[in-house]
Write an enzyme that holds these catalytic residues in place. Structure first.
Site, short mmCIF file in Angstrom:
data_model
loop_
_atom_site.label_atom_id
_atom_site.label_comp_id
_atom_site.label_asym_id
_atom_site.label_seq_id
_atom_site.Cartn_x
_atom_site.Cartn_y
_atom_site.Cartn_z
N GLU A 136 16.75 -41.12 -17.20
CA GLU A 136 15.50 -40.39 -17.29
C GLU A 136 14.71 -40.43 -15.98
OE1 GLU A 136 14.47 -40.39 -21.96
OE2 GLU A 136 14.05 -42.27 -20.93
N CYS A 151 8.95 -40.61 -10.92
CA CYS A 151 9.46 -41.93 -11.28
C CYS A 151 10.96 -41.81 -11.50
CB CYS A 151 8.73 -42.40 -12.54
SG CYS A 151 9.30 -43.99 -13.11
N CYS A 158 20.00 -51.56 -18.04
CA CYS A 158 19.55 -52.62 -17.12
C CYS A 158 20.23 -53.91 -17.56
CB CYS A 158 18.03 -52.77 -17.21
SG CYS A 158 17.33 -53.91 -15.98
N CYS A 162 14.01 -57.93 -20.13
CA CYS A 162 12.60 -58.29 -20.27
C CYS A 162 12.21 -57.92 -21.70
CB CYS A 162 11.76 -57.54 -19.24
SG CYS A 162 12.31 -57.87 -17.55
N CYS A 165 10.42 -54.53 -22.67
CA CYS A 165 10.88 -53.28 -22.06
C CYS A 165 11.97 -52.61 -22.89
CB CYS A 165 11.41 -53.58 -20.65
SG CYS A 165 12.14 -52.15 -19.85
N CYS A 389 5.65 -46.19 -18.86
CA CYS A 389 6.34 -47.36 -18.34
C CYS A 389 7.02 -48.13 -19.45
CB CYS A 389 5.37 -48.34 -17.71
SG CYS A 389 4.64 -47.79 -16.22
N1 SAH Z 1 13.22 -52.99 -13.15
C1 SAH Z 1 12.12 -52.77 -12.33
C2 SAH Z 1 11.64 -51.34 -12.31
C3 SAH Z 1 11.60 -50.61 -13.62
S1 SAH Z 1 10.44 -51.15 -14.82
C4 SAH Z 1 10.98 -53.71 -12.71
O1 SAH Z 1 11.08 -54.36 -13.73
O2 SAH Z 1 10.04 -53.81 -11.93
C5 SAH Z 1 8.91 -50.46 -14.21
C6 SAH Z 1 7.66 -51.19 -14.70
O3 SAH Z 1 7.40 -50.93 -16.09
C7 SAH Z 1 7.77 -52.69 -14.58
O4 SAH Z 1 6.61 -53.27 -14.05
C8 SAH Z 1 7.93 -53.08 -16.01
O5 SAH Z 1 7.62 -54.40 -16.19
C9 SAH Z 1 7.02 -52.13 -16.71
N2 SAH Z 1 7.25 -52.08 -18.16
C10 SAH Z 1 8.40 -52.33 -18.81
N3 SAH Z 1 8.22 -52.20 -20.15
C11 SAH Z 1 6.94 -51.84 -20.34
C12 SAH Z 1 6.17 -51.51 -21.49
N4 SAH Z 1 6.69 -51.51 -22.72
N5 SAH Z 1 4.87 -51.20 -21.33
C13 SAH Z 1 4.33 -51.13 -20.09
N6 SAH Z 1 5.02 -51.40 -18.96
C14 SAH Z 1 6.31 -51.76 -19.07
FE1 SF4 Z 2 15.03 -54.03 -16.44
FE2 SF4 Z 2 12.98 -53.23 -17.91
FE3 SF4 Z 2 13.02 -55.73 -16.96
FE4 SF4 Z 2 12.61 -53.65 -15.29
S1 SF4 Z 2 11.28 -54.30 -16.94
S2 SF4 Z 2 14.02 -55.40 -14.99
S3 SF4 Z 2 13.94 -52.08 -16.26
S4 SF4 Z 2 14.48 -54.86 -18.45
#
Ligand code: SAH
Ligand code: SF4
Length: 408
Positions: A136, A151, A158, A162, A165, A389
């Site tokens: 996406e 973006c 991934c 996290c 996420c 995000c």
């Molecule tokens: N993997 C990289 C880039 C992609 S995630 C990273 O983790 O930085 C981009 C951003 O979205 C990151 O700061 C991540 O922590 C945030 N993010 C992930 N899940 C989210 C959610 N459910 N609500 C808000 N932000 C989120």
């Molecule tokens: Fe991967 Fe989501 Fe963690 Fe970014 S926030 S490193 S995309 S699992």
């Protein structure tokens, strides 16, 4: 490539050990990334995609078919400045050569499997690549100005998980190739008819790139770096390094390299101020704890007061949003040219976190701000189409049965 050695600038006795360790770690990460390589750039009919080649590679390929090196500049202009996908539109190239090129090459774009536009104008593309895998891309217009950010995804899925996420619930399928990364941006531009690339002061809609889509860009460093070099090339798309931000969950050994080689802005997904909590919600912390991530930020070559590091901090109700957390955050980042982006948690199907209350967000922001750090609370965009995000996830399945996650 820079000759700088990737070491801590602090003159401690461990700094050479750190360099060795980082070098070793870096090779390990790059070797693992290779296991998740994108598919070949050659189609089943034998034609090759020209998108995603460096200038040198393009010259080599043209030499192989008996063409002179000056053709590289011409083609580069048509592909990346004019945005054409059809050789017959390259008016500075004679017809017979246009034909010869069309027989051997294509100028590829991913197929837009779906395009959704949110009520707030955010547009989400689901791009399907040649092997059927999908990722996406989201265009987020700036509400106050005639421009916006694209973006971009760096991986399908991934390896990191996290807990907040959505992408993290999808295993890593594969890395995206340089062509696939560049062409997400090009296809988004197609959608807004923004070719040729606006020059100089002319406003452009797709004016910044954030590598904040699906995946961890520093676990696919080579492809991401190659793609960004193509996008920054002044004779093509020509986006300045100041307009590109890479977001990482903290892959320490590659942060220096990113700063040295690309000089783009860095965003770091911090999200917690104590290692016990960060270990849990950003599991990569078990490998690169908060102190190491912050040390890498302190030595990040492209950071200055004019170009601050962004710390992303997701606001999870009752988990990381107390006033004590805010004070600790300020203490941890003191001295770093930084700003803090507070991101209210965006829910997705199956998630059980709650976003912090508005009051708590404000209290937190206030503490960070009074310590001298800008601390905007990010307004969620495109939530209605799951484009905000952390909401991105595709239905792509992991094809290989026995792949080793890059993070192991
Ligand atoms: N993997 C990289 C880039 C992609 S995630 C990273 O983790 O930085 C981009 C951003 O979205 C990151 O700061 C991540 O922590 C945030 N993010 C992930 N899940 C989210 C959610 N459910 N609500 C808000 N932000 C989120
Ligand atoms: Fe991967 Fe989501 Fe963690 Fe970014 S926030 S490193 S995309 S699992």
């Amino acid at each position: 490539m820079s000759s700088r050695t990737y070491t801590s600038t602090s003159a401690d006795a461990n700094s050479s050990a750190l360099t060795d360790l980082n070098a070793e770690e870096r090779s390990r990460i790059l070797a693992k990334a290779a296991l998740f390589s994108p598919p070949s750039a050659t189609l089943s009919d034998g034609r090759r995609d020209l998108v995603g080649l460096s200038r040198d590679e393009l010259t080599d390929i043209l030499t192989e078919i008996g063409e002179k090196p000056f053709r590289t500049k011409q083609l580069w202009h048509w592909i990346y400045h004019q945005g054409v996908t059809d050789f017959s539109r390259m008016s500075t190239i004679a017809k017979p050569l246009q034909q010869k090129l069309a027989e051997r090459f294509i100028i590829g774009r991913p197929e837009a499997a779906t395009v959704q536009t949110s009520s707030d104008e955010t547009r989400k593309f689901l791009f399907r690549f040649r092997d059927g895998q999908e990722a996406e891309t989201v265009y987020i217009p700036d509400r106050r100005e005639d421009r916006g950010a694209v973006c971009i995804s760096s991986q399908v899925g991934c390896t990191l998980s996290c807990t907040f996420c959505h992408t993290g619930t999808q295993k890593l399928v594969r890395n995206l190739g340089a062509a696939e990364i560049v062409s997400q941006f090009m296809a988004a531009r197609d959608s807004y008819g923004e070719w040729p690339s606006p020059k100089g002061e002319t406003p452009r809609l797709l004016s910044t790139i954030v590598l904040m889509g699906m995946g961890e860009p520093l676990y696919n460093y080579e492809n991401v770096a190659k793609a960004m070099k193509i996008i920054m090339d002044g004779e093509g798309i020509g986006l300045s390094r100041r307009r590109i931000t890479l977001s990482t969950s903290g892959v320490v050994p590659l942060m220096d390299r990113c700063g040295d080689e690309l000089g783009i802005n860095l965003a770091v997904s911090l999200h917690a101020v104590r290692n016990d909590l960060r270990d849990e919600i950003v599991p990569l912390n078990r490998k690169y704890p908060i102190e190491e991530v912050l040390a890498a930020c302190r030595r990040y070559p492209a950071a200055s007061n004019a170009r601050r590091i962004t710390f992303e901090y997701i606001m999870l109700r009752g988990i990381n949003d107390s006033e004590a957390d805010a004070r600790e955050l300020v203490r941890l980042i003191s001295g770093i040219p930084a700003k803090v982006n507070l991101i209210p948690f965006n829910p997705w199907p199956g998630s059980d976190y709650k976003p912090s209350t508005r009051e708590q967000q404000n209290r937190f922001a206030e503490i960070v701000m009074s310590a001298g750090f800008a601390s905007p609370i990010r307004t969620p965009r495109g939530r209605d189409i799951l484009a905000a995000c952390g909401q991105l996830k595709t239905a792509s399945e992991r094809a290989r049965a026995s792949s080793v996650p890059v993070s192991e």
